[in-house]
Design an enzyme around this catalytic site. Structure first.
Site, PDB file in Angstrom:
ATOM      1  N   ASP A 130      -1.088   1.508  -3.986  1.00  0.00           N
ATOM      2  CA  ASP A 130      -1.913   0.430  -4.569  1.00  0.00           C
ATOM      3  C   ASP A 130      -3.301   0.902  -4.976  1.00  0.00           C
ATOM      4  O   ASP A 130      -4.163   0.101  -5.322  1.00  0.00           O
ATOM      5  CB  ASP A 130      -1.979  -0.784  -3.636  1.00  0.00           C
ATOM      6  CG  ASP A 130      -2.765  -0.517  -2.354  1.00  0.00           C
ATOM      7  OD1 ASP A 130      -2.816   0.642  -1.919  1.00  0.00           O
ATOM      8  OD2 ASP A 130      -3.323  -1.481  -1.795  1.00  0.00           O
TER       9      ASP A 130
ATOM     10  N   ASP B 182      -2.446   6.473  -3.462  1.00  0.00           N
ATOM     11  CA  ASP B 182      -1.343   5.826  -2.758  1.00  0.00           C
ATOM     12  C   ASP B 182      -0.794   4.720  -3.670  1.00  0.00           C
ATOM     13  O   ASP B 182      -1.215   4.604  -4.824  1.00  0.00           O
ATOM     14  CB  ASP B 182      -1.805   5.300  -1.389  1.00  0.00           C
ATOM     15  CG  ASP B 182      -2.733   4.117  -1.497  1.00  0.00           C
ATOM     16  OD1 ASP B 182      -3.433   4.017  -2.526  1.00  0.00           O
ATOM     17  OD2 ASP B 182      -2.768   3.283  -0.580  1.00  0.00           O
TER      18      ASP B 182
ATOM     19  N   SER C 238       0.812  -1.214   0.000  1.00  0.00           N
ATOM     20  CA  SER C 238       0.000   0.000   0.000  1.00  0.00           C
ATOM     21  C   SER C 238       0.850   1.271   0.000  1.00  0.00           C
ATOM     22  O   SER C 238       1.573   1.535  -0.943  1.00  0.00           O
ATOM     23  CB  SER C 238      -0.961  -0.036   1.185  1.00  0.00           C
ATOM     24  OG  SER C 238      -1.862   1.024   1.121  1.00  0.00           O
TER      25      SER C 238
ATOM     26  N   ASP D  39      -5.981   2.312  -3.527  1.00  0.00           N
ATOM     27  CA  ASP D  39      -7.278   2.237  -2.837  1.00  0.00           C
ATOM     28  C   ASP D  39      -7.668   3.579  -2.229  1.00  0.00           C
ATOM     29  O   ASP D  39      -8.830   3.845  -1.991  1.00  0.00           O
ATOM     30  CB  ASP D  39      -7.339   1.101  -1.799  1.00  0.00           C
ATOM     31  CG  ASP D  39      -6.251   1.165  -0.758  1.00  0.00           C
ATOM     32  OD1 ASP D  39      -5.315   1.989  -0.902  1.00  0.00           O
ATOM     33  OD2 ASP D  39      -6.316   0.376   0.202  1.00  0.00           O
TER      34      ASP D  39
END
Ligand code: MG
Length: 449
Positions: free
Chosen positions: A240, A238, A95, A242
């Site tokens: 990844d 960010d 993440s 999400d």
């Protein structure tokens, strides 16, 4: 026994703790738990994600799982694919963590992150090394490779008013954090007729542009560009994909509490009767909005996984967090930055006003957030003291930390970090000074212990 999973999946330093061997064993455990079946596997754009991805695929095949390889993709895109094809999911990602970190997030067939009790089963299998490897003739010969990016983009576009957005001809700057969203979100925005300028849009696991966490300090390039150019909106994701952070046309950082409230208000106008689901640390603007539209707010502990689970159980219309995370339950059972971006444009196109003006029409409240490092040996004593003094308050919530809600709707939350010697303080009020005062008051109480 060591605890493997954090708030969502496993995170460790790559090739130090999280080696290919460990990734394979985690995949063997997960595949044993799912008893075969189809697993969608994806990865973010970190330097070591490809290495760990192959280790995960090998482990899954070894226990007889069929594998759908999605390659580099955003976490929500993988979650969407799981729901679409009824596949379990494994996403190699850390993440927004620093570059040396990596991790794995496991998903259920709905696309929602794995529940705690199921994580526990995977954890037990991992520590006992009880893997159900299949005989050689039952190992799937090949994986199925799929590029789902444009299917996912089309699915997002079906959920917004594309024509109105196209007519808006928005000039948008998007900061992709050199992460996986670079392969998705710029194309989505182009499809929606935006004129897109993308920053840090080449996937690069060294994160040369900025730290992958979208905090105000990390978004200076983005805000500077907007201040010196003519743009309707700035967006930042960010590593990844999400999370989504929003910047106004003036280059102002929009608090996550405000961006989620804007979307919550819009969704609240729909006939769907479900509640808004959010965490104890998120704005009470949501309560104001829910009240106006005759709906309720369900409050959970902090964590996107907890919100997604409650959203599913309560049949909610929208899930969100103070950091700008948004969950659209008719689409993906998890936070989705690209869907959030499209929906925000949908709102802007509807009102035909600059974003800063649309925000002013919300029942605004101001948030102050801080954290204080505490002596680990004194942490319990501090919390016991907070427990004692807040117990006298008329309206107190103890779902996660201690939250005191005052008569005028302002509130303060004292919440110990589960992993670090830190206590976090959140306050909110209609006036910024009052929120600052509330945080200050509790800081002094903590310091006095
Ligand atoms: Mg993330």
């Amino acid at each position: 026994m060591e605890k493997l999973f954090g708030t969502f999946g496993i995170r460790r330093v790559a090739n130090d703790v999280l080696t290919p061997e460990m990734a394979t064993e985690l995949a063997l455990s997960f595949g044993t738990f799912t008893q075969g079946g189809m697993i969608a596997v994806g990865r973010d754009a970190r330097k070591h994600s490809e290495m760990l991805y192959h280790a995960v695929v090998a482990g899954l095949l070894s226990v007889g799982c069929r594998v759908m390889e999605l390659g580099v993709t955003a976490t929500p895109a993988l979650q969407w694919a799981c729901r679409q094809w009824n596949a379990w999911g494994a996403m190699v990602t850390a993440s927004h963590n620093p570059p040396q970190w990596n991790g794995i997030k496991f998903m259920e067939q709905s696309g929602k992150g794995l529940d705690r009790d199921k994580e526990k089963e995977v954890e037990d299998l991992y520590f006992k090394k009880s893997f159900c490897r299949v005989s050689w003739e039952n190992i799937p010969q090949e994986t199925e490779k799929r590029d789902i990016r444009f299917d996912y983009i089309r699915a997002i576009m079906e959920r917004v008013d594309g024509r109105a957005i196209r007519e808006g001809r928005f000039r948008v700057v998007l900061d992709c954090a050199n992460g996986a969203p670079a392969l998705i979100t710029p194309y989505l925005l182009s499809e929606l007729g935006c004129r897109v300028v993308s920053l840090n849009a080449h996937p690069d696991g060294r994160f040369p542009g900025r730290n992958p966490e979208p905090t105000p300090e990390n978004l200076v390039d983005l805000t500077t560009l907007i201040r010196h150019g003519d743009f309707a909106l700035g967006l930042a994701q960010d590593g990844d994909g999400d999370r989504l952070i929003v910047i106004t046309e003036k280059g102002e950082f929009v608090p996550g509490d405000w961006s989620v409230s804007l979307v919550a208000r819009e969704l609240s106008m729909k006939p769907h009767p479900g509640p808004i689901v959010t965490t104890v640390a998120t704005t009470h603007m949501l309560q104001d909005i829910a009240e106006q539209h005759g709906r309720t707010v369900v409050i959970t502990a902090v964590g996107d996984l907890v919100v997604a689970k409650a959203l599913m159980e309560k049949g909610g219309i929208f899930g969100c967090e103070e950091n700008g995370g948004m969950i659209f339950p008719d689409f993906v059972w998890g936070r989705d930055g690209a869907m959030a971006a499209a929906y925000l444009l949908h709102v802007m196109a509807k009102y035909e006003k600059p974003l800063s003006e649309i925000l002013q029409s919300l029942p605004l409240r101001y948030q102050v957030k801080t954290k204080i490092t505490v002596d680990p040996e004194k942490k319990d004593k501090i919390l016991a003291h907070i427990e004692r003094i807040t117990a006298q308050e008329k309206n107190r919530l103890t779902i996660d930390g201690y939250k005191v809600i005052l008569d005028d709707g302002s509130w303060v939350l004292v919440r110990p970090s589960g992993t670090e010697p830190l206590v976090r303080l959140f306050a909110e009020a209609r006036e910024k000074e009052k929120a600052t005062h509330l945080v200050q008051k509790y800081l002094e109480i903590i310091q006095s212990v």
